[in-house]
Design an enzyme around this catalytic site. Structure first.
Site, mmCIF file in Angstrom:
data_model
loop_
_atom_site.group_PDB
_atom_site.id
_atom_site.type_symbol
_atom_site.label_atom_id
_atom_site.label_comp_id
_atom_site.label_asym_id
_atom_site.label_seq_id
_atom_site.Cartn_x
_atom_site.Cartn_y
_atom_site.Cartn_z
ATOM 1 N N GLY A 1 1.923 2.368 10.834
ATOM 2 C CA GLY A 1 2.877 3.461 10.680
ATOM 3 C C GLY A 1 3.548 3.881 11.981
ATOM 4 O O GLY A 1 4.186 4.918 12.051
ATOM 5 N N GLU B 1 -7.290 4.866 7.370
ATOM 6 C CA GLU B 1 -7.085 6.290 7.065
ATOM 7 C C GLU B 1 -8.297 6.861 6.323
ATOM 8 O O GLU B 1 -8.649 8.029 6.509
ATOM 9 C CB GLU B 1 -5.782 6.465 6.251
ATOM 10 C CG GLU B 1 -4.565 6.224 7.137
ATOM 11 C CD GLU B 1 -3.354 5.634 6.436
ATOM 12 O OE1 GLU B 1 -3.278 5.658 5.197
ATOM 13 O OE2 GLU B 1 -2.468 5.110 7.158
ATOM 14 N N SER C 1 2.850 -2.108 10.492
ATOM 15 C CA SER C 1 4.292 -2.200 10.723
ATOM 16 C C SER C 1 4.892 -3.574 10.382
ATOM 17 O O SER C 1 5.809 -4.047 11.055
ATOM 18 C CB SER C 1 4.627 -1.794 12.168
ATOM 19 O OG SER C 1 4.222 -0.448 12.401
ATOM 20 N N LYS D 1 0.117 4.222 -0.426
ATOM 21 C CA LYS D 1 -0.566 5.420 0.086
ATOM 22 C C LYS D 1 -0.262 6.614 -0.840
ATOM 23 O O LYS D 1 -0.192 6.432 -2.056
ATOM 24 C CB LYS D 1 -0.175 5.675 1.541
ATOM 25 C CG LYS D 1 -0.408 4.429 2.409
ATOM 26 C CD LYS D 1 -0.287 4.671 3.883
ATOM 27 C CE LYS D 1 -0.488 3.363 4.632
ATOM 28 N NZ LYS D 1 -0.479 3.517 6.084
ATOM 29 N N HIS E 1 -9.753 1.305 4.294
ATOM 30 C CA HIS E 1 -8.519 1.488 5.072
ATOM 31 C C HIS E 1 -8.807 2.440 6.237
ATOM 32 O O HIS E 1 -9.611 3.372 6.099
ATOM 33 C CB HIS E 1 -7.414 2.055 4.174
ATOM 34 C CG HIS E 1 -6.084 2.045 4.846
ATOM 35 N ND1 HIS E 1 -5.720 3.016 5.751
ATOM 36 C CD2 HIS E 1 -5.061 1.162 4.795
ATOM 37 C CE1 HIS E 1 -4.509 2.727 6.221
ATOM 38 N NE2 HIS E 1 -4.090 1.609 5.651
ATOM 39 N N ASN F 1 0.873 -1.173 0.000
ATOM 40 C CA ASN F 1 0.000 0.000 0.000
ATOM 41 C C ASN F 1 0.913 1.226 0.000
ATOM 42 O O ASN F 1 1.453 1.604 1.029
ATOM 43 C CB ASN F 1 -0.894 -0.029 1.249
ATOM 44 C CG ASN F 1 -1.777 1.192 1.356
ATOM 45 O OD1 ASN F 1 -1.866 1.990 0.422
ATOM 46 N ND2 ASN F 1 -2.433 1.348 2.497
ATOM 47 N N GLU G 1 -6.013 -4.718 10.400
ATOM 48 C CA GLU G 1 -4.964 -3.735 10.650
ATOM 49 C C GLU G 1 -5.284 -2.971 11.931
ATOM 50 O O GLU G 1 -6.087 -2.014 11.898
ATOM 51 C CB GLU G 1 -4.883 -2.739 9.491
ATOM 52 C CG GLU G 1 -4.579 -3.388 8.162
ATOM 53 C CD GLU G 1 -3.973 -2.388 7.189
ATOM 54 O OE1 GLU G 1 -2.851 -2.640 6.727
ATOM 55 O OE2 GLU G 1 -4.598 -1.353 6.922
HETATM 56 P P1 PGA Z 1 2.382 0.349 7.761
HETATM 57 O O1 PGA Z 1 0.933 0.582 7.090
HETATM 58 O O2 PGA Z 1 2.903 -0.948 7.201
HETATM 59 O O3 PGA Z 1 3.186 1.537 7.364
HETATM 60 O O4 PGA Z 1 2.152 0.257 9.237
HETATM 61 C C1 PGA Z 1 0.057 -0.479 6.873
HETATM 62 C C2 PGA Z 1 -1.192 0.021 6.206
HETATM 63 O O5 PGA Z 1 -1.633 1.137 6.527
HETATM 64 O O6 PGA Z 1 -1.762 -0.656 5.332
#
Ligand code: PGA
Length: 253
Positions: A175, A99, A215, A11, A97, A9, A169
């Site tokens: 993140g 976000e 992560s 983003k 997601h 992803n 998640e």
């Molecule tokens: P990350 O993000 O691996 O940077 O923690 C995962 C995601 O948001 O899909």
């Protein structure tokens, strides 16, 4: 048999040129992806079409949209419809997601509409679920995730549900560098599978890939992916670094 999936992803990161180099570098190290594995790159909308020729003809490697709109077409300036995504030949779309849920107020009901639209166009929704930190600290994560599944997916019949990929998640792990332990991931994935079993039966539940996200890195992927109910990962930060994501693809079981 359910697939094991490494999904990147990106983003809102990378220029087209940077993305192209990243994808090419990763694919140059991944000669063939076995038929029980899939490697998916969820890239920004403007790169979907230009990057497609790089993955075309490669078995079990796909591009994905990161989002879609919940209406079919019309006066929604700046939005992208599922039909548009399908019309350029895509097979995957990330839906819900955290976000999107947090910054764009996407509700479970709206996400149900997105899932439906994807399925009508034979696009696999990678449906994200997961609890925020306060819910985890209150020990209420199982009910929280169950409700997300119920309100966005459980209207589907037993054929349609098998076309969905679920990504668990936990928001506190996205993140932050704070990965869920493999035991925490397995516990939630087993819970998700048992909720699916209760609704659709064990055989159907066994066919659904459940990815872990939050992560994931080259260094922890093997341990996470070796958990019996963890079928790969949805990866943000580490998917932007070629050597990290190559290691993650190689960690698929
Ligand atoms: P990350 O993000 O691996 O940077 O923690 C995962 C995601 O948001 O899909």
């Amino acid at each position: 048999m359910r697939k094991q999936i490494a999904a990147a992803n990106w983003k809102m990161n990378k220029s087209l040129e940077e993305g192209k180099s990243l994808l090419e570098e990763i694919l140059s190290s991944v000669e063939s992806v076995p038929s029980n594995h899939e490697v998916v790159f969820a890239v920004p909308y403007p790169y979907l079409y230009p990057l497609q020729s790089i993955v075309e003809g490669k078995n079990n490697i796909f591009l994905s949209a990161q989002n879609c709109h919940h209406k079919t077409a019309g006066a929604f300036t700046g939005e992208v419809a599922v039909d548009m995504i399908a019309s350029i030949g895509l097979k995957f779309c990330v839906v819900g997601h955290s976000e999107r849920r947090e910054y764009f107020a996407e509700s479970n009901a709206v996400l149900a509409d997105k899932v439906n639209l994807c399925l009508t166009k034979e696009i696999t929704p990678i449906f994200c679920c997961g609890e925020p930190l306060d819910i985890r600290e209150a020990g209420a994560q199982n009910q929280y995730v169950e409700q997300q599944l119920q309100e966005s997916l459980f209207h589907l019949d037993e054929v349609a549900i098998q076309k969905v990929v679920i990504a668990y998640e936990p928001i506190w792990a996205i993140g932050t560098g704070k990965t869920a332990s493999s035991a925490q991931a397995q516990e939630m994935h087993a819970h998700i599978r048992s909720v699916l079993s209760k609704k659709y039966g064990t055989e159907v539940a066994a066919e659904i890939s459940i990815l872990y996200g939050g992560s994931v890195k080259g260094a922890n992927a093997v341990e996470l992916f070796s958990q019996p109910d963890v079928d790969g990962g949805l990866v943000g930060g580490a998917s932007l670094v070629a050597q990290e994501f190559i290691q993650i693809i190689k960690a698929l079981q």
